[in-house]
Design an enzyme around this catalytic site. Structure first.
Site, PDB file in Angstrom:
ATOM      1  N   CYS A   2      34.181  28.067  28.522  1.00  0.00           N
ATOM      2  CA  CYS A   2      33.854  28.393  27.389  1.00  0.00           C
ATOM      3  C   CYS A   2      32.659  27.668  27.005  1.00  0.00           C
ATOM      4  O   CYS A   2      32.512  26.484  27.965  1.00  0.00           O
ATOM      5  CB  CYS A   2      34.902  28.029  26.221  1.00  0.00           C
ATOM      6  N   ARG A  27      28.216  31.262  28.994  1.00  0.00           N
ATOM      7  CA  ARG A  27      29.418  30.759  29.354  1.00  0.00           C
ATOM      8  C   ARG A  27      30.711  31.507  28.882  1.00  0.00           C
ATOM      9  O   ARG A  27      31.517  31.439  29.273  1.00  0.00           O
ATOM     10  CB  ARG A  27      29.624  29.117  28.908  1.00  0.00           C
ATOM     11  N   TRP A  74      35.324  32.139  26.601  1.00  0.00           N
ATOM     12  CA  TRP A  74      35.484  33.205  27.749  1.00  0.00           C
ATOM     13  C   TRP A  74      37.022  33.071  27.791  1.00  0.00           C
ATOM     14  O   TRP A  74      37.656  32.146  28.026  1.00  0.00           O
ATOM     15  CB  TRP A  74      35.007  32.586  29.054  1.00  0.00           C
ATOM     16  N   ASN A  98      37.561  23.596  26.032  1.00  0.00           N
ATOM     17  CA  ASN A  98      36.947  24.459  27.185  1.00  0.00           C
ATOM     18  C   ASN A  98      37.795  24.159  28.491  1.00  0.00           C
ATOM     19  O   ASN A  98      37.975  22.946  28.763  1.00  0.00           O
ATOM     20  CB  ASN A  98      35.457  24.183  27.453  1.00  0.00           C
ATOM     21  N   GLY A  99      38.565  24.965  28.960  1.00  0.00           N
ATOM     22  CA  GLY A  99      39.369  24.710  30.282  1.00  0.00           C
ATOM     23  C   GLY A  99      40.596  25.388  30.373  1.00  0.00           C
ATOM     24  O   GLY A  99      40.818  26.389  29.495  1.00  0.00           O
ATOM     25  N   GLU A 480      29.970  41.242  54.034  1.00  0.00           N
ATOM     26  CA  GLU A 480      29.807  40.551  52.675  1.00  0.00           C
ATOM     27  C   GLU A 480      28.344  40.043  53.019  1.00  0.00           C
ATOM     28  O   GLU A 480      27.295  39.959  51.856  1.00  0.00           O
ATOM     29  CB  GLU A 480      30.766  39.768  52.094  1.00  0.00           C
ATOM     30  N   LYS A 484      24.726  40.836  50.842  1.00  0.00           N
ATOM     31  CA  LYS A 484      24.138  39.944  50.078  1.00  0.00           C
ATOM     32  C   LYS A 484      22.573  39.715  50.426  1.00  0.00           C
ATOM     33  O   LYS A 484      21.761  39.725  49.563  1.00  0.00           O
ATOM     34  CB  LYS A 484      24.810  38.649  50.271  1.00  0.00           C
ATOM     35  N   GLU A 487      20.885  43.029  48.994  1.00  0.00           N
ATOM     36  CA  GLU A 487      20.630  43.239  47.873  1.00  0.00           C
ATOM     37  C   GLU A 487      19.673  42.242  47.206  1.00  0.00           C
ATOM     38  O   GLU A 487      18.928  42.592  46.403  1.00  0.00           O
ATOM     39  CB  GLU A 487      21.850  43.385  46.953  1.00  0.00           C
ATOM     40  N   HIS A 503      29.672  49.287  71.143  1.00  0.00           N
ATOM     41  CA  HIS A 503      29.700  50.892  70.837  1.00  0.00           C
ATOM     42  C   HIS A 503      28.478  51.447  70.079  1.00  0.00           C
ATOM     43  O   HIS A 503      28.663  52.325  69.593  1.00  0.00           O
ATOM     44  CB  HIS A 503      30.947  51.190  70.235  1.00  0.00           C
ATOM     45  N   LYS A 602      24.465  44.623  37.025  1.00  0.00           N
ATOM     46  CA  LYS A 602      25.555  43.889  37.176  1.00  0.00           C
ATOM     47  C   LYS A 602      26.891  44.394  36.973  1.00  0.00           C
ATOM     48  O   LYS A 602      27.842  44.222  37.706  1.00  0.00           O
ATOM     49  CB  LYS A 602      25.495  42.617  36.165  1.00  0.00           C
TER      50      LYS A 602
HETATM   51  C1  F6R Z   1      27.306  42.732  44.935  1.00  0.00           C
HETATM   52  C2  F6R Z   1      27.921  43.248  43.989  1.00  0.00           C
HETATM   53  C3  F6R Z   1      28.475  44.674  43.792  1.00  0.00           C
HETATM   54  C4  F6R Z   1      29.900  44.634  42.884  1.00  0.00           C
HETATM   55  C5  F6R Z   1      30.398  46.022  42.702  1.00  0.00           C
HETATM   56  C6  F6R Z   1      31.668  46.078  42.032  1.00  0.00           C
HETATM   57  O1  F6R Z   1      26.966  41.508  45.070  1.00  0.00           O
HETATM   58  O2  F6R Z   1      27.964  42.466  42.888  1.00  0.00           O
HETATM   59  O3  F6R Z   1      28.659  45.058  45.024  1.00  0.00           O
HETATM   60  O4  F6R Z   1      30.608  43.691  43.732  1.00  0.00           O
HETATM   61  O5  F6R Z   1      29.469  46.760  42.029  1.00  0.00           O
HETATM   62  O6  F6R Z   1      31.693  45.452  40.918  1.00  0.00           O
HETATM   63  P1  F6R Z   1      33.025  44.986  40.010  1.00  0.00           P
HETATM   64  O7  F6R Z   1      33.690  44.006  40.999  1.00  0.00           O
HETATM   65  O8  F6R Z   1      32.427  44.483  38.797  1.00  0.00           O
HETATM   66  O9  F6R Z   1      33.799  46.147  40.153  1.00  0.00           O
END
Ligand code: F6R
Length: 607
Positions: A2, A27, A74, A98-99, A480, A484, A487, A503, A602
């Site tokens: 928070c 936050r 949060w 916060n915490g 992963e 990363k 993207e 393969h 996001k």
């Molecule tokens: C990659 C990324 C996306 C999310 C995906 C699922 O860095 O952020 O691949 O992981 O869109 O999102 P959530 O976890 O919010 O369902």
């Protein structure tokens, strides 16, 4: 995670508090509130939702006065609601926090037995009751009362406390959560970070662990929790406002990479039993004996954590596990029903494909457990059970701290299940939990190795493609790492199970292809080293992630990134960190829009 603010001085507090909270909204924004003292009375105005809702409410219910505290939330304990919004009050005491307070349940029970009336579900409210009682019982002053209460509270916190009976003094304290004091001319500010006060003053005192600070308009007196004085010279902040929002980091993603030790520690708080050989899932009461099979559904990074979850649960609890991409699962008429536990992992809790997969599974009679970072988001609300990561808001589009906290949540879940299926001994559980508790320090060690990753990124940043290889729990980390890099740097990258290389993908290897090989110590080590040799024999450039003390690996790799040793189950949480840093620095080298990469959002709430 928070945001908290406080002000004591001669100007009207409310606009300063709201201005500070606006800077702290990153936050958390589940609710907001202020408490401002005027004419012998503390007025609390608070409401659910973003700060804009509070601002609207303040137009109808103004809070004049020159001393006050504020909060943007949060949610962790207690859903987002008006009642759970801070500040919390008992008698003449109001408090923002916060915490997470680990022993809040025990303290709450004790207070209720002594006649306290709670008005929220939060862990924070115990502070207000305990401090108010200490004052009523005759504590010499607010500082003494707060100090006495801190001795009873375990967990992570930064708090600011206001006393209706003496508005000239506020008391703040810090244990793990951030806190800073801003020094003005005849006025003093307190905040979670400098962004909140930068518009008003650049002269600050950074409060350190285990410190309590008594704040008046004239300045601040710092002591430790035992009352011993601590000297601190003010620092002058030269950051721009935008730099400050990113905690001095160039991008939110880099800031969030560095926040991971804290997020992981927060995700562990209050979940490990007193004997340290079992885990409680915050009231999630699974009927473990009835679980025939577990099916994970998730997308993107959350899908990768599910793949690690499969290893963890099968190995520690011996329950069969399947993992499915949510977008595939929902359209393939899956064969599921009662006896199946569907675990939906979603950072945002709003991903449409995951939500629809959950609906499909529910329709067919499966029980649903949601693992999410956002309290009361859509997927947890749809689920039968919800378990939360405590990463705090993730702003960078590329997920980092959400991923590592998901891995921690999955480890906790696997241990919880393993203890109940009796496949995990108390000794092994204790070992693993002990190692989990050490993880934040080990992670700190790795995220601080940025300079090496930056140099590697500069060397390979021109490459047209990358290959990531891993076996066992490192295979999802290879996926992963590739995701990363793709993207945020727009470089094509493939993640592969190292054993699959021959393969097909081995045809890609030449002197221009950097190959990141995940080779921590463990059962797959020898085999991964053979794969690494196959790459080198074809002139591929090898960047190896290995365990500190591995004196061998230097002979077979062009670059070696060393990470601290840990239990094999926990290694993914460490090996992913250099991959996050690598992709960050490659993208930074290329100059892409790291926090908002092209074509991405996001939270993906469309199909
Ligand atoms: C990659 C990324 C996306 C999310 C995906 C699922 O860095 O952020 O691949 O992981 O869109 O999102 P959530 O976890 O919010 O369902």
């Amino acid at each position: 995670m928070c945001g908290i603010v406080g002000y004591v001085g001669t100007r009207q507090a409310t606009p300063l508090l709201v201005g500070g909270l606006r800077k702290l909204e990153y936050r958390g924004y589940d609710s907001a509130g202020v408490a401002v003292w005027n004419d012998g009375v503390t007025r609390v105005v608070r409401c659910r939702g973003k700060l804009a809702n509070l601002e609207e409410k303040l137009l109808k219910e103004p809070a004049p006065g020159t001393t006050g505290i504020g909060h943007t939330r949060w949610a962790t304990h207690g859903r987002p609601s008006d009642e759970n919004a801070h500040p919390h009050r008992s008698g003449s005491i109001t408090v923002v926090h916060n915490g997470i307070i680990e022993n809040h349940l025990a303290l709450r029970q004790e207070l209720v037995a002594a006649g306290a009336k709670f008005t929220s579900e939060t862990d924070t409210e115990i502070f207000a009751h305990l401090i108010d009682r200490a004052m009523t019982a005759g504590a010499a002053d607010l500082t003494t009362a707060v100090r006495g209460v801190l001795a009873r509270v375990h967990g992570a916190f930064a708090i600011v406390v206001l006393n209706e009976k003496d508005p000239t003094t506020m008391v703040a304290a810090k244990n793990s959560s951030p806190l800073v004091v801003g020094l003005g001319e005849g006025e003093t500010f307190v905040a979670s970070d400098v962004t909140a006060i930068l518009a008003e003053t650049r002269k600050v005192l950074f409060i350190e662990e285990g410190e309590l600070v008594t704040v008046t308009a004239k300045g601040a007196v710092i002591t430790d929790f035992e009352g011993r004085p601590r000297q601190r010279e003010p620092k002058t902040i030269t950051w721009s406002a935008l730099q400050a929002e990113k905690g001095g980091f160039k991008h939110y993603m880099l800031k969030e990479i560095h926040e991971q030790p804290r997020s992981v520690a927060d995700t562990l708080v209050g979940r490990i039993g007193a004997e340290q050989d079992d885990v409680s899932l915050d009231g999630v009461n699974l009927d473990v004996a009835s679980i025939r099979r577990i099916i994970f559904v998730a997308c993107g990074t959350s899908y990768h954590s599910s793949l690690v979850g499969e290893f963890l649960i099968e190995s520690l609890a011996r329950i069969p596990v399947e993992v499915d991409l949510a977008s595939e699962f929902r359209y393939r008429d899956p064969i599921i029903g009662p006896g199946d536990l569907v675990v939906a992992i979603s950072q945002s809790g709003e991903t449409l494909d995951t939500m629809e997969a959950v609906r499909e599974a529910k329709k067919k009679g499966a029980k649903i457990l949601a693992i999410s970072n956002v309290l009361e988001s859509s997927i947890p609300r749809l689920a039968d059970y919800a378990f939360y990561t405590h990463a705090g808001p993730e702003i960078g589009v590329a997920s980092t701290k959400a991923f590592t906290t998901q891995l921690v949540a999955l480890t906790l879940l696997a241990i919880h299940l393993g203890r109940r299926t009796k496949k995990l001994s108390s000794e092994r559980a204790r070992e693993l939990l002990g190692e989990l508790l050490q993880l934040p320090n080990k992670m700190r060690d790795v995220v601080e190795s940025g300079a090496q990753l930056q140099a590697i990124a500069r060397r390979y940043g021109h490459a047209e493609g990358f290959l990531f290889l891993g076996r066992g729990t490192q295979y999802p980390i290879a996926l992963e790492g590739a995701l990363k890099l793709k993207e945020i740097s727009y470089i094509h990258a493939e993640g592969y199970a190292a054993g699959e290389m021959k393969h097909g993908p081995i045809a890609l290897i030449d002197e221009d292809l950097p190959v990141v090989v995940l080779a921590p110590r463990g059962t797959h080590y020898e085999k991964v080293i053979s794969n690494l040799a196959e790459v080198r024999a074809r002139q591929g450039k090898v960047i190896a992630v290995a365990t500190r003390g591995d004196s061998n690996i230097g002979n077979s790799a062009d670059d070696v990134i060393l990470i601290p040793d840990s239990a094999p189950e926990l290694q993914p949480i460490l090996t992913v960190l250099p991959l996050q840093l690598l992709s960050y620095y490659v993208a930074d080298f290329k100059g892409t829009d790291i926090d908002q990469p092209r074509n991405l959002a996001k939270s993906v709430t469309v199909e």
